[in-house]
Design a protein around this motif. Structure first.
Motif, short mmCIF file in Angstrom:
data_model
loop_
_atom_site.label_atom_id
_atom_site.label_comp_id
_atom_site.label_asym_id
_atom_site.label_seq_id
_atom_site.Cartn_x
_atom_site.Cartn_y
_atom_site.Cartn_z
N ALA A 112 0.76 -1.12 0.06
CA ALA A 112 0.14 0.03 -0.07
C ALA A 112 0.77 1.13 -0.16
N GLU A 113 2.05 1.25 0.67
CA GLU A 113 2.94 2.38 0.72
C GLU A 113 3.79 2.46 -0.33
N TYR A 114 4.12 1.48 -0.97
CA TYR A 114 5.23 1.42 -2.10
C TYR A 114 4.50 0.44 -3.25
N GLU A 115 3.85 1.03 -4.18
CA GLU A 115 3.00 0.61 -5.20
C GLU A 115 4.35 -0.08 -6.34
N ASP A 116 5.22 0.80 -6.52
CA ASP A 116 6.35 0.22 -7.55
C ASP A 116 7.50 -0.57 -6.94
N CYS A 117 7.55 -0.73 -5.72
CA CYS A 117 8.77 -1.68 -5.18
C CYS A 117 8.29 -2.92 -4.78
N LEU A 118 9.37 -3.78 -4.72
CA LEU A 118 9.06 -5.08 -4.62
C LEU A 118 9.38 -5.68 -3.29
N TRP A 119 8.65 -6.25 -2.35
CA TRP A 119 8.94 -6.72 -0.95
C TRP A 119 10.23 -7.67 -0.94
N ASP A 120 10.26 -8.40 -1.63
CA ASP A 120 11.30 -9.36 -1.76
C ASP A 120 12.69 -8.94 -1.91
N ALA A 121 12.73 -7.73 -2.59
CA ALA A 121 13.89 -6.79 -2.87
C ALA A 121 14.23 -5.77 -1.93
N GLU A 122 13.38 -5.58 -0.92
CA GLU A 122 13.64 -4.73 0.32
C GLU A 122 14.45 -4.90 1.14
N ALA A 123 15.05 -3.86 1.75
CA ALA A 123 16.23 -3.98 2.86
C ALA A 123 15.54 -4.84 4.02
N GLU A 124 16.06 -5.48 4.67
CA GLU A 124 15.62 -6.22 5.94
C GLU A 124 15.19 -5.30 6.96
N ALA A 125 15.96 -4.11 6.95
CA ALA A 125 15.43 -3.13 8.03
C ALA A 125 14.06 -2.52 7.79
#
Length: 71
Positions: free
Chosen positions: A15-28
């Motif tokens: 909902a916050e980041y429509e154009d980003c991928l959860w799996d590629a996000e930093a662990e923090a």
């Protein structure tokens, strides 16, 4: 409970980041969203079941090849 936290965290993230991928996000960042999810689950208490069922269904429809364990 971990699966529930992950499911809600992903929903908040999407909902916050429509154009980003959860799996590629930093662990923090993922940990921040997991904390938000834990807080939401605690606040919703008994009503969380309906939300989780809807999120599971939406996730399954978006990613039919992904198993529950991978979420």
């Amino acid at each position: 409970m971990d699966y529930q936290v992950e499911l809600v965290a992903r929903a908040f993230y999407d909902a916050e980041y429509e154009d980003c991928l959860w799996d590629a996000e930093a662990e923090a960042i993922k940990q921040d969203f997991r904390e938000y999810a834990r807080n939401a689950i605690n606040l919703l208490n008994e009503d969380i079941g309906v939300l989780l069922m809807a999120l599971e269904q939406a996730t399954a429809e978006e990613h039919p090849n992904r198993s529950r364990a991978a979420a």
